[in-house]
Design a protein around this motif. Structure first.
Motif, PDB file in Angstrom:
ATOM      1  N   GLY A  52      -3.650   4.401  16.223  1.00 44.22           N
ATOM      2  CA  GLY A  52      -2.987   5.643  15.865  1.00 44.22           C
ATOM      3  C   GLY A  52      -2.364   5.569  14.485  1.00 44.22           C
ATOM      4  O   GLY A  52      -2.038   4.486  13.990  1.00 44.22           O
ATOM      5  N   PHE A  53      -2.216   6.739  13.854  1.00 43.79           N
ATOM      6  CA  PHE A  53      -1.510   6.851  12.584  1.00 43.79           C
ATOM      7  C   PHE A  53      -0.482   7.972  12.714  1.00 43.79           C
ATOM      8  O   PHE A  53      -0.792   9.043  13.242  1.00 43.79           O
ATOM      9  N   ALA A  54       0.723   7.714  12.254  1.00 40.90           N
ATOM     10  CA  ALA A  54       1.795   8.707  12.278  1.00 40.90           C
ATOM     11  C   ALA A  54       2.123   9.099  10.837  1.00 40.90           C
ATOM     12  O   ALA A  54       2.404   8.224  10.006  1.00 40.90           O
ATOM     13  N   TYR A  55       2.106  10.399  10.544  1.00 47.22           N
ATOM     14  CA  TYR A  55       2.313  10.936   9.200  1.00 47.22           C
ATOM     15  C   TYR A  55       3.656  11.662   9.150  1.00 47.22           C
ATOM     16  O   TYR A  55       3.877  12.596   9.910  1.00 47.22           O
ATOM     17  N   TRP A  56       4.511  11.270   8.204  1.00 43.94           N
ATOM     18  CA  TRP A  56       5.852  11.848   8.100  1.00 43.94           C
ATOM     19  C   TRP A  56       5.985  12.590   6.768  1.00 43.94           C
ATOM     20  O   TRP A  56       6.168  11.967   5.729  1.00 43.94           O
ATOM     21  N   PRO A  57       5.907  13.919   6.770  1.00 48.07           N
ATOM     22  CA  PRO A  57       6.141  14.679   5.537  1.00 48.07           C
ATOM     23  C   PRO A  57       7.604  14.558   5.108  1.00 48.07           C
ATOM     24  O   PRO A  57       8.510  14.904   5.864  1.00 48.07           O
ATOM     25  N   GLY A  58       7.828  14.044   3.914  1.00 47.29           N
ATOM     26  CA  GLY A  58       9.188  13.888   3.418  1.00 47.29           C
ATOM     27  C   GLY A  58       9.871  12.608   3.842  1.00 47.29           C
ATOM     28  O   GLY A  58      10.986  12.328   3.395  1.00 47.29           O
ATOM     29  N   GLY A  59       9.242  11.812   4.700  1.00 48.83           N
ATOM     30  CA  GLY A  59       9.865  10.576   5.173  1.00 48.83           C
ATOM     31  C   GLY A  59       9.675   9.438   4.188  1.00 48.83           C
ATOM     32  O   GLY A  59       8.570   9.205   3.706  1.00 48.83           O
ATOM     33  N   THR A 159       4.520   9.643   4.044  1.00 50.91           N
ATOM     34  CA  THR A 159       4.372   8.251   4.446  1.00 50.91           C
ATOM     35  C   THR A 159       3.623   8.169   5.768  1.00 50.91           C
ATOM     36  O   THR A 159       3.542   9.148   6.521  1.00 50.91           O
ATOM     37  N   VAL A 160       3.096   6.982   6.060  1.00 49.89           N
ATOM     38  CA  VAL A 160       2.308   6.787   7.269  1.00 49.89           C
ATOM     39  C   VAL A 160       2.590   5.404   7.840  1.00 49.89           C
ATOM     40  O   VAL A 160       2.886   4.462   7.094  1.00 49.89           O
ATOM     41  N   THR A 161       2.529   5.288   9.158  1.00 52.89           N
ATOM     42  CA  THR A 161       2.473   3.985   9.817  1.00 52.89           C
ATOM     43  C   THR A 161       1.295   3.987  10.773  1.00 52.89           C
ATOM     44  O   THR A 161       0.910   5.033  11.300  1.00 52.89           O
ATOM     45  N   SER A 168       3.891  -1.352  15.731  1.00 54.63           N
ATOM     46  CA  SER A 168       3.585  -0.488  14.589  1.00 54.63           C
ATOM     47  C   SER A 168       3.632  -1.290  13.306  1.00 54.63           C
ATOM     48  O   SER A 168       4.254  -2.357  13.226  1.00 54.63           O
ATOM     49  N   SER A 169       2.964  -0.772  12.283  1.00 55.62           N
ATOM     50  CA  SER A 169       2.950  -1.398  10.964  1.00 55.62           C
ATOM     51  C   SER A 169       4.188  -0.974  10.185  1.00 55.62           C
ATOM     52  O   SER A 169       4.873  -0.013  10.559  1.00 55.62           O
ATOM     53  N   PRO A 170       4.476  -1.632   9.060  1.00 56.52           N
ATOM     54  CA  PRO A 170       5.444  -1.069   8.117  1.00 56.52           C
ATOM     55  C   PRO A 170       4.917   0.260   7.583  1.00 56.52           C
ATOM     56  O   PRO A 170       3.722   0.536   7.654  1.00 56.52           O
ATOM     57  N   PRO A 171       5.787   1.107   7.033  1.00 56.24           N
ATOM     58  CA  PRO A 171       5.316   2.371   6.446  1.00 56.24           C
ATOM     59  C   PRO A 171       4.677   2.154   5.084  1.00 56.24           C
ATOM     60  O   PRO A 171       4.891   1.128   4.434  1.00 56.24           O
ATOM     61  N   MET A 172       3.884   3.133   4.680  1.00 55.52           N
ATOM     62  CA  MET A 172       3.274   3.143   3.354  1.00 55.52           C
ATOM     63  C   MET A 172       3.319   4.571   2.809  1.00 55.52           C
ATOM     64  O   MET A 172       3.154   5.531   3.559  1.00 55.52           O
ATOM     65  N   GLY A 206       0.902  -7.520  14.420  1.00 57.06           N
ATOM     66  CA  GLY A 206      -0.512  -7.636  14.101  1.00 57.06           C
ATOM     67  C   GLY A 206      -1.092  -6.505  13.281  1.00 57.06           C
ATOM     68  O   GLY A 206      -2.279  -6.558  12.939  1.00 57.06           O
ATOM     69  N   LEU A 207      -0.323  -5.483  12.958  1.00 56.31           N
ATOM     70  CA  LEU A 207      -0.790  -4.385  12.111  1.00 56.31           C
ATOM     71  C   LEU A 207      -0.130  -4.523  10.738  1.00 56.31           C
ATOM     72  O   LEU A 207       1.061  -4.248  10.576  1.00 56.31           O
ATOM     73  N   GLN A 208      -0.900  -4.982   9.772  1.00 52.92           N
ATOM     74  CA  GLN A 208      -0.360  -5.248   8.444  1.00 52.92           C
ATOM     75  C   GLN A 208      -1.262  -4.638   7.383  1.00 52.92           C
ATOM     76  O   GLN A 208      -2.485  -4.606   7.514  1.00 52.92           O
ATOM     77  N   TRP A 209      -0.645  -4.155   6.307  1.00 54.18           N
ATOM     78  CA  TRP A 209      -1.382  -3.521   5.219  1.00 54.18           C
ATOM     79  C   TRP A 209      -1.912  -4.557   4.242  1.00 54.18           C
ATOM     80  O   TRP A 209      -1.310  -5.617   4.047  1.00 54.18           O
TER      81      TRP A 209
END
Length: 302
Positions: A52-59, A159-161, A168-172, A206-209
């Motif tokens: 999954g990917f979570a998208y945060w507008p303005g985050g 941003t996305v994780t 979960s991964s760190p955000p990007m 285990g989820l790393q960019w």
């Protein structure tokens, strides 16, 4: 709920698969639900694997992390698969559903309802399915990414994780019109994502960019998104080449290049992460980019 088409790319296979793009992270089909606990459904090479990917507008990065610098309580970062989160005085966090008896055992109280926090901030979710140990490219249509950036309040960023179960991964940052925050502005071209498995099960952390691009490689026709966030135990940083605004073509979306490492359910080593890192190490990313660009040119937005 809006359904669009995501792109999954293998080295020898190009396959379009559906994914869900909505304000609900879960799917009615457990096999294709990114909130299925990470330790269920261990996989072998070639098996379907959902992420999954979570998208945060303005985050911004700090918004995803409820743990302040120096905080030792072990509070997990925001994750759409978690509801009410509690922690105890020893720093151990419990992020699964708790019975009333278990809740009474926690002495330091409730962190918050993660689903509500994310919903209140208009975070949306996508789920993709890839074949285990096949390097894949995930993306949403450029029009959707532009809509999310346009919906940003506060900082004009997106941003996305990545997530699976409660991991979960760190955000990007993947889009920015706030150069005062990210030094550059534009839409990030691509980011690598490694998925670490042990006996076919995702490992904690285990989820790393993986950064393909440093700012020095962006060239005269691109900008660079930069950010750094120190925490109590490490410093997260990002340098990603980005297409500058205006960027209105169907190619102006971020590609997430996912690969696997570790071993499968049957103990076979997973090799696709070596393909990802070799492309960087031996400076053949231009060839890889040409392949992706050719695929992008054939995209039709839903």
């Amino acid at each position: 709920m809006t359904c669009v088409v995501g792109l999954v790319v293998g080295l020898l296979l190009v396959q379009a698969v559906p994914f869900v793009f909505s304000q609900t992270a879960t799917s009615p089909n457990v096999k294709f639900d990114p909130c299925t606990p990470y330790d269920q459904l261990p996989v072998n090479q070639g098996d379907d694997y959902v992420i999954g990917f979570a998208y945060w507008p303005g985050g911004v990065w700090e918004d995803w992390n409820l743990t302040l610098p120096g905080d030792t309580r072990g509070i997990p970062t925001l994750n759409p698969c978690l509801g009410e989160v509690f922690y105890n005085a020893t720093g151990f966090n419990e992020s699964t559903e708790l019975s009333q008896d278990n809740i009474a055992a926690f002495t330091s109280g409730k962190v918050g309802d993660y689903n509500k926090i994310l919903s209140d901030n208009n975070v949306v979710f996508a789920s993709f399915t890839a074949e285990t140990d096949i390097m894949a490219s995930f993306s949403i249509p450029a029009s959707e990414q532009r809509k999310l950036l346009d919906a940003a309040q506060g900082s004009s960023v997106l941003t996305v994780t990545a997530f699976r179960g409660n991991i979960s991964s760190p955000p990007m940052f993947i889009s920015s019109k706030s150069p005062e925050l990210t030094k550059g502005s534009g839409i990030v071209k691509r980011i690598g994502l490694t998925i670490g498995l042990d006996k076919g099960i995702l490992v904690p952390g285990g989820l790393q960019w993986f950064m393909f691009d440093g700012c020095a490689t962006c060239g005269s026709n691109a900008t660079c998104i930069e950010y750094s966030l120190p925490t109590s135990y490490r410093t997260y940083s990002q340098e990603s080449c980005a297409d500058p605004f205006p960027c209105d073509s169907v190619n102006c979306t971020t590609s997430f290049i996912a690969a696997f490492q570790g071993n499968s359910k049957s103990g076979q080593p997973l090799q696709s992460s070596y393909q990802l890192t070799s492309a960087y190490q031996f400076s053949i990313t231009n060839v890889f980019s040409d392949v992706l660009s050719g695929i992008d040119d054939n995209l039709v937005e839903a």
